[in-house]
Design a protein around this motif. Structure first.
Motif, PDB file in Angstrom:
ATOM      1  N   VAL A  89       1.035  -1.192   0.200  1.00 28.96           N
ATOM      2  CA  VAL A  89      -0.058   0.026   0.082  1.00 28.96           C
ATOM      3  C   VAL A  89       0.915   1.160  -0.012  1.00 28.96           C
ATOM      4  O   VAL A  89       0.636   2.112  -0.476  1.00 28.96           O
ATOM      5  CB  VAL A  89      -0.875  -0.167   1.330  1.00 28.96           C
TER       6      VAL A  89
ATOM      7  N   MET B 235       2.532   1.680  -3.289  1.00 25.66           N
ATOM      8  CA  MET B 235       1.249   2.221  -4.407  1.00 25.66           C
ATOM      9  C   MET B 235       1.134   3.826  -4.276  1.00 25.66           C
ATOM     10  O   MET B 235       1.216   4.530  -5.541  1.00 25.66           O
ATOM     11  CB  MET B 235      -0.118   1.638  -4.103  1.00 25.66           C
TER      12      MET B 235
ATOM     13  N   ASN C  88      -0.986   3.536  -8.952  1.00 22.62           N
ATOM     14  CA  ASN C  88      -2.273   3.151  -8.639  1.00 22.62           C
ATOM     15  C   ASN C  88      -3.437   4.102  -8.998  1.00 22.62           C
ATOM     16  O   ASN C  88      -4.510   4.021  -9.531  1.00 22.62           O
ATOM     17  CB  ASN C  88      -2.511   2.626  -7.250  1.00 22.62           C
ATOM     18  N   LYS C  89      -2.991   5.616  -8.477  1.00 20.55           N
ATOM     19  CA  LYS C  89      -3.798   6.535  -8.646  1.00 20.55           C
ATOM     20  C   LYS C  89      -4.227   6.945  -9.956  1.00 20.55           C
ATOM     21  O   LYS C  89      -5.437   7.136 -10.601  1.00 20.55           O
ATOM     22  CB  LYS C  89      -3.394   7.806  -7.844  1.00 20.55           C
TER      23      LYS C  89
ATOM     24  N   ARG D 147      -6.625   4.201 -11.570  1.00 22.02           N
ATOM     25  CA  ARG D 147      -7.768   3.924 -11.150  1.00 22.02           C
ATOM     26  C   ARG D 147      -8.658   5.265 -11.457  1.00 22.02           C
ATOM     27  O   ARG D 147      -9.954   5.236 -11.362  1.00 22.02           O
ATOM     28  CB  ARG D 147      -7.765   3.563  -9.496  1.00 22.02           C
TER      29      ARG D 147
ATOM     30  N   LEU E 259      -5.873   5.007  -2.952  1.00 27.74           N
ATOM     31  CA  LEU E 259      -6.551   3.670  -3.160  1.00 27.74           C
ATOM     32  C   LEU E 259      -7.932   3.777  -3.258  1.00 27.74           C
ATOM     33  O   LEU E 259      -8.618   4.868  -3.131  1.00 27.74           O
ATOM     34  CB  LEU E 259      -6.422   2.896  -1.808  1.00 27.74           C
ATOM     35  N   THR E 260      -8.748   2.798  -4.053  1.00 25.84           N
ATOM     36  CA  THR E 260     -10.113   2.922  -4.339  1.00 25.84           C
ATOM     37  C   THR E 260     -10.617   2.385  -2.808  1.00 25.84           C
ATOM     38  O   THR E 260      -9.950   1.918  -2.051  1.00 25.84           O
ATOM     39  CB  THR E 260     -10.402   1.988  -5.369  1.00 25.84           C
TER      40      THR E 260
ATOM     41  N   GLN F 272     -10.083  -1.221  -2.637  1.00 28.43           N
ATOM     42  CA  GLN F 272      -8.678  -1.579  -2.281  1.00 28.43           C
ATOM     43  C   GLN F 272      -8.426  -1.399  -0.795  1.00 28.43           C
ATOM     44  O   GLN F 272      -7.776  -2.050   0.045  1.00 28.43           O
ATOM     45  CB  GLN F 272      -7.669  -0.755  -3.201  1.00 28.43           C
ATOM     46  N   TYR F 273      -8.736  -0.165  -0.236  1.00 25.45           N
ATOM     47  CA  TYR F 273      -8.773   0.174   1.187  1.00 25.45           C
ATOM     48  C   TYR F 273      -9.304  -0.917   2.017  1.00 25.45           C
ATOM     49  O   TYR F 273      -8.681  -1.251   2.907  1.00 25.45           O
ATOM     50  CB  TYR F 273      -9.361   1.545   1.638  1.00 25.45           C
TER      51      TYR F 273
END
Lengths: 526, 242
Positions: free
Chosen positions: A11, A14, A20-21, A24, B93-94, B97-98
């Motif tokens: 995490v 990311m 990731n941002k 997404r 994060l989405t 995902q979180y």
């Protein structure tokens, strides 16, 4: 029970990369920003690859190829140590997601491991950018063997660990010692600067002492240099030069052990140090004084200066280049430049001016390293809405963010320029070019930094250093200036003042264009 | 029966001069919805952060289900869910995902995780937004995701700092329902609030903290007597002014 650091690391990684941002997000701007950022990183990496390959070829042609692996490890380790020092302990402590992470069922060791691993991987990427081209040249010119490849691969993989651990240990010790003091930010900054300066001075003095001690034998000189600046790298050299296989394993073992000890020790004190650093009790009782009033722009500028001095991480990363310029100016006071460059006393000003033009290249490189403007907008973070809702124009905000950069870089640059020109005895052209560069290039660094940050903002940082050190605008500003500066330095031999003059003209033109562009900008929180 | 939360003589100092929490002791039993009220700077958040292991404390002991927060921090945290007043979630994060990140760290089985995410996401009307980045969420939506994350592992003790701030009326109502449901299942809720109405209607026990010291605690009927909670609270504040 399954270790949880991989989940934490994933995490955090990311967040650090921002990929990731971009992937997404439904926002096309976000994807364009990511693509632009990747392109900039690739471009700068390509320049580094080119420089590293050229240097490696030059070494091999001088018969110094066998020293390349150890020298690569040594130099990248020193760079990692110095740059990690600039971050202090901010990668571990005072992190925005501290509350979330600490409330989760993960051990402190997992937290520290995950945070250090992020930093290790970033540094490993840096080492690879340098090491891969060097090794390709090495194998092409010195011959290939799987044994050497394995040795180098192990050495490169382990290389970032020890300098990273040592720098984080220093940063953590500074944080721990100052955490409960009232002026902890100032003290941490001063101590960080002191350690950084000590490292730079030690590196320079080592290289000078190596040079004077090794005579004409270049092999001995560089071996001594490696030994002086980073002794563990000699172990890698032993494996390659003498076939002592244990050398590289000892190097990897020492590196790994240092990282493991760091994790173990820091984890033991993690909560205590974090608590002390994050504790903000109300300060001394406020006594009403006359309020100070200024223009809106003045207030914005003052706020930017306060932000710059607000935390050790921001100041150390934002003012490093200016600090190095000042140090260089002080150092120049004690160096006989004419003797250093072997310029005879009867030589004309024109030759001496070439040194001034080269100085412009150094100034450009170091001024680019100090660009707090390149992260000033990102530092607004999640609270940016407050600034954007104020009754001031976007131009005022962005110009105000450029001011501290321009001021500190110009001040340090002018000091450097004046001392260099006076010591070398430069003629009027040398003075004019160097002083103009000292005034004009910082303007571009400030406005350009502000512009780059506008184009590539990083508001979702969890640690300030993600914005002030590891963000795309800072990356472009620092390495773009480095490429430009080295170019000016080299071209000074061939075209005299014109490379520096071209940068000055470019600075004025781009600064004017950026200032005009800011007038059309609107700032929104989304 | 052993209390789910025991705070014994908790003292937390910031520097030499500021004592944020001063010898605070209280107990939260299974089934309690325990409100923790006090002025700004009274020591509520410091207490909550101490008991969740986020910050270190100077004196005293905190036990979660009989386990010491200092001696067994990871075990204690696995029994708790904590929601801060301004959940600073990972904006890159989405939502989903979180939630998976939280599920992984608490070791929530895949099927259970999917079922609970579905249940609570539908309940808080956020199921359709879980694929979006948290950075694009409103404050209330972030709060809802934080709440769902907190409920994923069915905690024994839920610790919340101002949980109703930013929630729309429907979500606030649903959250109260969830609190009651959890308490019926043997869990406990411990939360700070400034909204005395909420504390009065929702909690079976309350504690009032002032300048780091516990002024009153216990069943709400005992604390307020014949008066309203607001009157009791104002009396506590005025006694300080005198």
């Amino acid at each position: 029970m399954r270790a949880k650091w991989p989940t934490l690391f994933k995490v955090q990684w990311m967040g650090l990369t921002g990929l990731n941002k971009a992937r997404r997000s439904g926002d096309a701007r976000e994807k364009r920003r990511a693509a632009g950022g990747i392109a900039a990183v690739v471009l700068v990496a390509a320049v580094f690859v080119f420089y590293a390959a050229m240097l490696a070829i030059a070494f091999c042609r001088q018969g110094l190829g066998s020293l390349l692996p150890a020298l690569t490890v040594a130099l990248s380790s020193v760079i990692i140590f110095a740059f990690t020092l600039l971050r202090g302990s901010s990668m571990l402590f005072a992190v925005q997601d501290y509350d979330i992470v600490m409330s989760l069922p993960v051990s402190r060791r997992d937290i520290v491991t995950a945070r250090l691993l992020c930093s290790y991987l970033l540094n490993l990427l840096f080492v690879l950018v340098i090491a891969v081209p060097v090794m390709i040249v090495y194998f092409a010119m010195e011959g290939f063997s799987f044994g050497v490849l394995g040795t180098i691969a192990l050495a490169v993989a382990a290389a970032p660990l020890l300098p990273l651990a040592a720098a984080v240990a220093v940063g953590t010790a500074v944080s721990a010692l100052t955490a409960r003091l009232r002026y902890k930010n100032l003290l941490q900054t001063l101590l960080g600067v002191a350690v950084f300066v000590a490292v730079m001075i030690a590196s320079f003095s080592f290289s000078f002492s190596a040079e004077s001690g090794a005579g004409a034998d270049m092999n001995a000189l560089y071996r001594m240099l490696v030994g002086k600046i980073y002794p563990p790298a000699l172990l890698v050299g032993m494996t390659l030069a003498e076939g002592a296989v244990w050398g590289v394993f000892a190097f990897a073992g020492i590196s790994l052990a240092a990282a493991a000890v760091l994790v173990w020790v820091v984890a033991a004190f993690y909560t205590k140090i974090s608590t002390a650093l994050l504790s903000r009790a109300a300060g001394a009782a406020y006594r009403a004084k006359d309020v100070r009033a200024s223009s809106a722009f003045g207030a914005l500028v003052r706020r930017e200066f306060k932000r710059l001095f607000s935390s050790p991480g921001v100041l150390l990363n934002g003012a490093t280049g200016a600090l190095l310029l000042l140090l260089a100016a002080v150092a120049l006071l004690f160096v006989d430049l004419n003797a250093l460059f072997e310029i005879p006393p009867e030589e004309t000003g024109a030759v001496k001016d070439v040194v001034a033009y080269m100085g412009a290249g150094i100034l450009i490189t170091l001024a680019g390293m100090s660009s707090p403007a390149a992260s000033a907008l990102s530092l607004e973070g999640r609270a940016r809405g407050i600034l954007f809702s104020l009754p001031v124009s976007a131009r005022q905000i962005l110009l105000a963010k450029a001011v501290p950069t321009a001021v500190i870089d110009a001040a340090a640059g002018l000091a450097f320029a004046a001392v260099l020109c006076a010591k070398i005895g430069a003629g009027a052209p040398g003075w004019a070019v160097l002083l103009a560069t000292a005034l004009l290039f910082p303007l571009l660094v400030g406005l350009g930094g502000s512009f780059l940050n506008l184009k590539f903002p990083k508001y979702d940082w969890t640690v300030e250093t993600q914005a002030v050190k590891n963000s795309i605008p800072v990356f472009i500003a620092v390495f773009g200036a480095m490429v430009l500066g080295i170019g000016v330095l080299i071209l000074a031999f061939f075209v005299g003042p014109w490379a520096a003059v071209a940068v000055d003209v470019l600075s004025v033109a781009l600064s004017a264009a950026i200032a005009a562009y800011f007038g059309r900008v609107r700032l929104y929180s989304d | 029966m052993q209390p789910i939360l025991q705070i014994r003589n908790l003292t937390k100092r910031y520097g030499k001069n500021k004592t944020a929490v001063d010898g605070l002791s209280l107990e939260v039993d299974a089934g309690d919805i325990y409100g923790f009220i006090g002025q700004n700077g009274a020591g509520k958040t410091t207490t909550l952060r101490s008991l969740t292991g986020i910050i270190d404390f100077d004196e005293g002991e905190i036990l979660i289900d009989g386990h010491s927060v200092k001696a067994e921090p990871v075990l204690c945290k696995s029994l708790i869910a904590y929601i801060p007043d301004n959940p600073d979630l990972y904006e890159y994060l989405t939502g989903i995902q979180y939630l998976n990140f939280i599920g992984d760290l608490f070791g929530v089985e895949k099927e259970t995780r999917a079922e609970r995410i579905r249940k609570y996401a539908d309940m808080f009307r956020i199921a359709g937004d879980l694929g979006a980045l948290i950075g694009s969420y409103s404050h209330g939506m972030k709060q809802k995701v934080a709440i769902i994350g907190a409920l994923l592992h069915a905690p024994r003790l839920m610790v919340l700092d101002e949980p109703f701030v930013g929630l729309d009326p429907e979500a606030a109502f649903k959250l109260k329902e969830v609190f009651r449901e959890m308490c019926e299942g043997g869990a406990a809720i411990f939360f700070s609030t400034h909204v005395l109405d909420v504390a009065e209607k929702l909690c079976n026990k309350i504690a009032i903290i002032k300048q780091g010291r516990l002024i009153a605690s216990g069943p709400i009927e005992e604390v307020r007597g014949d008066e309203s909670l607001e009157s009791v609270f104002m009396e506590v504040l005025e006694s300080d002014a005198r």
